[in-house]
Structures are given as C-alpha cells and as structure tokens.
Design an enzyme around this catalytic site. Structure first.
Site, PDB file in Angstrom:
ATOM      1  CE1 TYR A 140      -3.225  -2.788   0.032  1.00 20.62           C
ATOM      2  CE2 TYR A 140      -4.041  -2.007   2.136  1.00 20.62           C
ATOM      3  CZ  TYR A 140      -4.140  -2.866   1.061  1.00 20.62           C
ATOM      4  OH  TYR A 140      -5.151  -3.786   1.016  1.00 20.62           O
ATOM      5  CE  LYS A 191       0.699 -17.415  -2.598  1.00 23.88           C
ATOM      6  NZ  LYS A 191      -0.119 -18.626  -2.474  1.00 23.88           N
ATOM      7  CG  ASP A 223      -2.743 -19.792  -0.588  1.00 25.87           C
ATOM      8  OD1 ASP A 223      -1.916 -19.602   0.332  1.00 25.87           O
ATOM      9  OD2 ASP A 223      -2.496 -20.540  -1.553  1.00 25.87           O
ATOM     10  CG  ASP A 247      -7.353  -3.978   3.807  1.00 24.67           C
ATOM     11  OD1 ASP A 247      -8.364  -3.886   4.519  1.00 24.67           O
ATOM     12  OD2 ASP A 247      -7.167  -3.280   2.796  1.00 24.67           O
ATOM     13  CG  ASP A 251     -12.715  -6.157   5.876  1.00 23.23           C
ATOM     14  OD1 ASP A 251     -12.367  -5.608   6.945  1.00 23.23           O
ATOM     15  OD2 ASP A 251     -13.093  -5.511   4.883  1.00 23.23           O
TER      16      ASP A 251
END
Ligand code: NAD
Length: 356
Positions: A140, A191, A223, A247, A251
């Site tokens: 980001y 990852k 994942d 992020d 959620d």
C-alpha cells in the site's frame, strides 16, 4: 488530563461518532478521567472544508493529542477527485505521518450474536482472535507505483511490495507481546512460496521466536489462512501479517463474528499512542438513515481507554455495557435476528449510556 482528538469523517462517520462521544463523555464523568475533546476534519469532510484530505491542522492537533478517535472516511461523493486527494489518502497519510504501524483488530464472538454469523454457531461461539496487521508499509505504500504507458501503447498498473528488517521486527514484537498476554499462540501469515518480501518476513519472525520461548509460533500461507479462517477459526489466537493480507483477513474474521459493525480497532505507534476506529468503512449505502451500528466505534473507545489512556476500569465498564444491551435483545439491522428488538443508531447509543 488527557487530550482526545475526534475525527468524525464521512457518511456514517459522524452518526456513529456522536454515539461514541456520548459514551466517552459518560465514562469521563463517571470515572473522573479528565479527558478533553477536540475535533478536526479528515477524509472527504476535510477535502470539502479545506481542499485536502489530511490538512496540516489535523496532523498538528493529532500530534498534540494522547489518542485519536476516528469514525470512517470515503464515499462515492469523492470518486472523481484526483488520486492524491481521495479521502482514503487522508487516512493513509495520518497513519504514516504518526507512524501508526501496528493495527490491532480483535474478532470476538459475543455469545449473544452466535446466530448472526454466517458460520454455524458451533464453529464460532467463543471465538476470540486478534489480528495484528502491519499498517504503514508493504504494497500500500511501496514505491515505485503508478500507471504507465508502455512502448506498445498499452497501459500498465504497478505497485511494489517491500518490507525491510526493522519494519518486520517492530510489528513482530507487537504481535509476540500481544500473544504473551493472551493464549501464547502466534500464527504469522505470508506468501513466502511466491513473494521474496515475505521470505524475509518469515525469516525475521522466526528469528524473533527465541526471545519469546513461551509463545508457540506457526507460519501459514495467506491462501490457506483465508481458508482456515472460515473452516476452523477457533484454531487461531494471534495472527500477524502484512498490510494487504491483514486488510483482507481482518474483514473475513470480522464477518465470522456476525457483523463488521461490532469490531473495533487500534492503530498504535511505538509509544502506545494511537488512533482508534471501527474496522468498517463509511457505509455510504446506509448513511443518513440512522441505522448504522455504533457499537464498533463505542468498543473502539474502550480500546482507546485501555491501550492509550490507562483507564482500564472505564474500558471494562463500556465492554460490559455493550454486552448488557445485547443481553437486552437490542440489535441494529446488521446484527438483527428474529425475536430481537430492532433499534437505530441513536437508540443503541442511548442504551449503552443507560447501561453505564
Ligand atoms: P464498508 O465497511 O463501508 O461497508 C460494507 C458493508 O457493511 C455495507 O453494506 C455497509 O452498509 C455495512 N456496514 C459497514 N459498517 C456498518 C455499520 N456500522 N452498521 C451497519 N452496517 C455497516 O465498506 P465499503 O462499502 O467497501 O466502503 C465504503 C467506503 O468506506 C469507501 O469509500 C471505502 O474506501 C471507505 N472505507 C473506509 C475505511 C476507514 O475509514 N477506515 C475502511 C474501509 C473502507
């Protein structure tokens, strides 16, 4: 005396902040906390007022405060403004200017809401996960970034995913410390089978484990973590991960608890100062209707009292008051189930104040 800066923000932001401030003022009086409030603009509200999403005045007031309480920013009203002026840019700016690198996002299942989750109650009842998300680095913020035109005339969007050792170490430390005062289990999500930045992430986090011999450290690819969160969420205690993965996973964890409208968050600097806000956004689809759930923001006030203002008894009282109003069967639309009493934003705020 402590100073709290309030940033109502956009859309439902001012609605939920009004209720959270009433709750804060109630405990301020009841517990004699001596908290003084100040207000400033952030996001679309700041853009409309002074032409930029994170004005210098807001940053100055934020630096002069012990803690910040934020509603939420953004909305389709500002979809067409230039990228550097977007409301969300204001949020990213204040987080990075104040070095709020550690985002704590608890996902706690209130037993009263076990039926509001999209998972079966037996998978989520008693759920208590803390996601520790790195907030001011990763993709980001990474440079270079942009949209460029290639030699063949085609446009290409690109971003940079990078973390240096000290960035990984400081968020790792926050996560290990959090695990020490909870269930002493830490899962680091990366990852590293594909991304070099997370190969380094895994190496550094692993090297820190020796300083926390009581904490059981595990690693998981993102994942798989997404899958495990919905398959067997109670396996997690504390999860630490980078900005983008955090992020998304936070959620997902939020929905396990029934509603994103229930979840507070804290974004902390290295000295324990911080900004407190609900995990959800500005919900433009329900703004102005008086139906938004204010509990995530009210619970953010409790986190603020606990982590930045050293007012643990007041924080406990707010959390108990929220549990009491759920016991009374009061529900905003997002957590409503048959047989409960449907209430709006202000009525929910009234009920928490009354319970206090
Ligand atoms: P959102 O979280 O605002 O809304 C997602 C869904 O959840 C919507 O259906 C909304 O009505 C519902 N919802 C959210 N909060 C609720 C509450 N308190 N009570 C009841 N229902 C609630 O996410 P979005 O729609 O993707 O984003 C809307 C805007 O918010 C965008 O401009 C986005 O950039 C911004 N945003 C801001 C923040 C922040 O300020 N920290 C975080 C995320 C998104």
């Amino acid at each position: 005396m402590s100073k709290v800066l309030v940033l109502p923000g956009d859309n439902i932001g001012p609605e939920i902040i009004t209720e959270a401030v009433r709750v804060l003022e109630t405990v301020n009086q009841k517990f004699g906390l001596g908290i003084e409030l100040d207000y400033a603009h952030l996001g679309g509200a700041a853009l409309d007022a002074v032409g930029e999403p994170c004005p210098q005045e807001t940053l100055d007031k934020a630096r002069a405060s012990d803690a910040i309480l934020l509603g939420a920013v953004g909305g389709p009203q500002w979809d067409d403004v230039e990228r550097h002026l977007r409301p969300e840019k204001g949020l990213l700016t204040i987080r990075s200017e104040l070095e709020l690198f550690g985002n704590l996002r608890p996902a706690i299942m209130y037993p009263q809401l076990a039926h509001a989750s999209s998972l079966k109650p037996e998978f989520v009842s008693g759920l208590d996960i803390l996601i520790v998300r790195e907030l001011v680095g990763g993709i980001y913020f990474g440079e270079p970034r942009g949209i460029r035109t290639l030699d063949n005339g085609e446009r290409e969007g690109y971003n940079t995913y990078k973390y240096n050792e000290s960035e990984i170490r400081r968020i790792g430390r926050m996560a290990f410390e959090a695990a020490m005062v909870r269930g002493k289990r830490l899962c680091s999500v990366d990852k590293s089978n594909v991304l070099e930045a997370t190969i380094l992430w895994r190496e550094i986090i692993t090297s820190m484990a020796a300083d926390y011999p009581e904490v059981e450290l595990s690693h998981m690819y993102v994942d798989n973590a997404a899958m495990q969160l919905v398959k067997e969420p109670k396996q997690f205690d504390v999860v630490v991960t980078g900005n983008m993965f955090g992020d998304i996973l936070s959620d997902t964890a939020a929905m396990l608890t029934g509603s994103i409208g229930m979840l507070p968050s804290a974004s902390l600097d290295k000295d324990g100062g911080g900004m407190y806000e609900p995990c959800h956004g500005s919900a433009p689809d329900i703004a102005g209707q008086g139906v938004a759930n204010p509990l995530a923001t009210i619970l953010s006030v409790a986190m603020m009292l606990r982590y930045s203002l050293d007012a643990v008894a007041a924080a406990d009282a707010i959390e108990k008051a929220v549990s009491d109003v759920l016991d009374q069967g009061l529900r905003t639309g997002d957590i409503y189930t048959d047989g409960m009493t449907r209430v709006g934003t202000v009525e929910m705020g009234d009920a928490v104040v009354a319970a206090l």
